[in-house]
Design a protein around this motif. Structure first.
Motif: not given
Length: 180
Positions: A23-34, A70-80
Protein backbone atom coordinates in the motif's frame (compact mmCIF):
# COMPACT_ATOMS: atom_id res chain seq x y z
CA UNK A 1 12.77 -11.23 22.94
CA UNK A 2 15.27 -10.03 25.51
CA UNK A 3 12.89 -7.92 27.61
CA UNK A 4 10.55 -10.61 28.88
CA UNK A 5 9.52 -10.47 32.50
CA UNK A 6 10.79 -13.21 34.83
CA UNK A 7 8.71 -16.32 34.24
CA UNK A 8 7.09 -14.87 31.11
CA UNK A 9 6.89 -16.98 27.94
CA UNK A 10 6.66 -15.70 24.37
CA UNK A 11 3.54 -16.91 22.51
CA UNK A 12 3.53 -14.79 19.32
CA UNK A 13 5.59 -11.96 17.89
CA UNK A 14 4.67 -10.37 14.58
CA UNK A 15 4.88 -7.29 12.38
CA UNK A 16 2.00 -5.85 10.37
CA UNK A 17 1.08 -7.85 7.26
CA UNK A 18 3.21 -7.30 4.13
CA UNK A 19 0.22 -5.65 2.43
CA UNK A 20 1.17 -2.50 4.40
CA UNK A 21 4.36 -2.34 2.33
CA UNK A 22 2.47 -2.75 -0.94
CA UNK A 23 0.00 0.00 0.00
CA UNK A 24 2.91 2.35 0.70
CA UNK A 25 5.10 1.73 -2.35
CA UNK A 26 2.64 2.19 -5.20
CA UNK A 27 3.34 5.95 -5.44
CA UNK A 28 7.13 5.71 -5.98
CA UNK A 29 6.66 2.86 -8.44
CA UNK A 30 4.17 4.90 -10.47
CA UNK A 31 6.55 7.90 -10.37
CA UNK A 32 9.46 5.81 -11.70
CA UNK A 33 7.30 4.33 -14.46
CA UNK A 34 6.02 7.79 -15.51
CA UNK A 35 9.53 9.24 -15.60
CA UNK A 36 10.81 6.30 -17.64
CA UNK A 37 7.93 6.64 -20.10
CA UNK A 38 8.52 10.38 -20.40
CA UNK A 39 12.27 9.81 -20.77
CA UNK A 40 11.90 7.39 -23.67
CA UNK A 41 8.98 9.10 -25.44
CA UNK A 42 8.33 12.81 -24.86
CA UNK A 43 11.81 13.92 -23.77
CA UNK A 44 13.60 11.75 -26.33
CA UNK A 45 11.58 13.13 -29.26
CA UNK A 46 11.62 16.81 -28.18
CA UNK A 47 14.97 17.02 -26.37
CA UNK A 48 16.67 19.48 -28.74
CA UNK A 49 13.60 21.69 -29.33
CA UNK A 50 13.07 22.40 -25.61
CA UNK A 51 16.65 23.63 -25.01
CA UNK A 52 17.13 21.38 -21.97
CA UNK A 53 20.59 21.19 -20.38
CA UNK A 54 22.82 18.25 -21.35
CA UNK A 55 22.11 15.04 -19.43
CA UNK A 56 18.82 16.44 -18.06
CA UNK A 57 17.06 13.16 -18.84
CA UNK A 58 19.73 11.17 -16.98
CA UNK A 59 19.63 13.39 -13.90
CA UNK A 60 15.82 13.41 -13.85
CA UNK A 61 15.60 9.63 -14.07
CA UNK A 62 18.34 9.03 -11.49
CA UNK A 63 16.79 11.59 -9.12
CA UNK A 64 13.35 9.99 -9.25
CA UNK A 65 14.82 6.49 -8.83
CA UNK A 66 16.89 7.70 -5.83
CA UNK A 67 13.80 9.27 -4.21
CA UNK A 68 11.83 6.08 -4.82
CA UNK A 69 14.55 3.96 -3.19
CA UNK A 70 14.71 6.33 -0.22
CA UNK A 71 10.93 6.09 0.11
CA UNK A 72 11.14 2.28 0.05
CA UNK A 73 13.83 2.25 2.74
CA UNK A 74 11.75 4.53 5.01
CA UNK A 75 8.62 2.39 4.49
CA UNK A 76 10.59 -0.79 5.25
CA UNK A 77 12.08 0.67 8.45
CA UNK A 78 8.66 1.90 9.64
CA UNK A 79 7.15 -1.53 8.91
CA UNK A 80 9.94 -3.33 10.79
CA UNK A 81 9.65 -0.96 13.76
CA UNK A 82 6.05 -1.92 14.49
CA UNK A 83 5.86 -5.12 16.54
CA UNK A 84 2.95 -6.96 18.13
CA UNK A 85 4.04 -9.31 20.92
CA UNK A 86 1.82 -11.73 22.83
CA UNK A 87 3.16 -13.48 25.90
CA UNK A 88 1.45 -15.53 28.54
CA UNK A 89 1.20 -12.39 30.73
CA UNK A 90 0.66 -9.42 28.40
CA UNK A 91 0.21 -7.97 24.94
CA UNK A 92 2.88 -5.46 23.96
CA UNK A 93 2.54 -3.08 21.01
CA UNK A 94 5.77 -1.32 20.02
CA UNK A 95 5.96 1.45 17.41
CA UNK A 96 8.42 4.09 16.34
CA UNK A 97 11.91 4.33 14.93
CA UNK A 98 13.63 7.21 16.74
CA UNK A 99 11.01 7.84 19.40
CA UNK A 100 9.76 4.52 20.70
CA UNK A 101 6.23 3.99 22.03
CA UNK A 102 5.21 0.85 23.90
CA UNK A 103 1.67 -0.04 24.92
CA UNK A 104 1.29 -2.93 27.36
CA UNK A 105 -2.01 -4.66 28.06
CA UNK A 106 -1.99 -7.26 30.85
CA UNK A 107 -3.71 -10.47 29.76
CA UNK A 108 -5.84 -10.63 32.89
CA UNK A 109 -7.30 -7.15 32.13
CA UNK A 110 -8.61 -8.09 28.68
CA UNK A 111 -12.40 -8.15 28.52
CA UNK A 112 -13.02 -8.55 24.78
CA UNK A 113 -11.04 -9.27 21.65
CA UNK A 114 -12.76 -8.61 18.30
CA UNK A 115 -11.49 -9.31 14.79
CA UNK A 116 -12.52 -7.62 11.56
CA UNK A 117 -11.46 -8.76 8.11
CA UNK A 118 -12.32 -7.22 4.76
CA UNK A 119 -12.76 -9.36 1.66
CA UNK A 120 -9.21 -8.58 0.52
CA UNK A 121 -7.99 -9.20 4.07
CA UNK A 122 -9.63 -12.61 4.12
CA UNK A 123 -8.01 -13.52 0.79
CA UNK A 124 -4.55 -12.31 1.85
CA UNK A 125 -4.73 -13.37 5.51
CA UNK A 126 -4.75 -10.10 7.46
CA UNK A 127 -7.23 -8.14 9.52
CA UNK A 128 -7.88 -5.82 12.40
CA UNK A 129 -7.95 -6.87 16.05
CA UNK A 130 -9.65 -4.66 18.64
CA UNK A 131 -8.75 -5.36 22.26
CA UNK A 132 -10.93 -4.01 25.07
CA UNK A 133 -9.22 -3.96 28.44
CA UNK A 134 -10.64 -3.10 31.85
CA UNK A 135 -9.86 0.48 32.79
CA UNK A 136 -8.82 1.47 29.28
CA UNK A 137 -10.42 4.29 27.33
CA UNK A 138 -11.62 2.63 24.15
CA UNK A 139 -10.27 -0.38 22.36
CA UNK A 140 -6.65 -0.83 21.37
CA UNK A 141 -6.57 -1.48 17.61
CA UNK A 142 -3.99 -3.67 15.87
CA UNK A 143 -4.33 -2.93 12.15
CA UNK A 144 -3.14 -5.24 9.37
CA UNK A 145 -2.34 -8.08 11.75
CA UNK A 146 -1.46 -11.36 10.02
CA UNK A 147 -3.82 -14.21 10.98
CA UNK A 148 -6.04 -12.16 13.31
CA UNK A 149 -8.20 -15.16 14.20
CA UNK A 150 -5.19 -17.09 15.46
CA UNK A 151 -4.03 -14.06 17.47
CA UNK A 152 -7.51 -13.68 19.01
CA UNK A 153 -7.64 -17.38 19.88
CA UNK A 154 -4.19 -17.22 21.50
CA UNK A 155 -5.27 -14.17 23.53
CA UNK A 156 -8.35 -16.09 24.69
CA UNK A 157 -6.31 -19.17 25.63
CA UNK A 158 -3.75 -17.13 27.58
CA UNK A 159 -6.52 -15.18 29.32
CA UNK A 160 -8.22 -18.40 30.38
CA UNK A 161 -4.94 -19.83 31.66
CA UNK A 162 -4.27 -16.68 33.71
CA UNK A 163 -7.74 -16.91 35.24
CA UNK A 164 -7.14 -20.54 36.15
CA UNK A 165 -9.77 -21.90 33.76
CA UNK A 166 -8.62 -24.60 31.38
CA UNK A 167 -9.84 -23.78 27.85
CA UNK A 168 -12.15 -26.40 26.40
CA UNK A 169 -10.38 -28.66 23.93
CA UNK A 170 -13.28 -30.74 22.78
CA UNK A 171 -16.77 -31.95 23.67
CA UNK A 172 -17.15 -32.79 27.32
CA UNK A 173 -17.94 -36.35 28.28
CA UNK A 174 -20.51 -37.10 30.96
CA UNK A 175 -19.18 -38.56 34.19
CA UNK A 176 -21.30 -41.69 33.68
CA UNK A 177 -21.43 -42.58 29.97
CA UNK A 178 -24.12 -45.26 30.45
CA UNK A 179 -26.54 -42.65 31.82
CA UNK A 180 -27.41 -44.75 34.88
Amino acid sequence: MSNLLPGENLVLKDHPHWVVLIKSIWLPIVAVILVLIADFTILLDNYNSWNLPPRFRTFLTLGVVALALLWLIVVWIRWQSTTYTLTDQRIKIETGVFGRQEKVIPIDRIQDCTTRMSLVGRMLGYGRVEIDAAGAQGAEVLNHLPNPGSFRDQVFMQSEKRRGVAPATGPSMPANPSGV
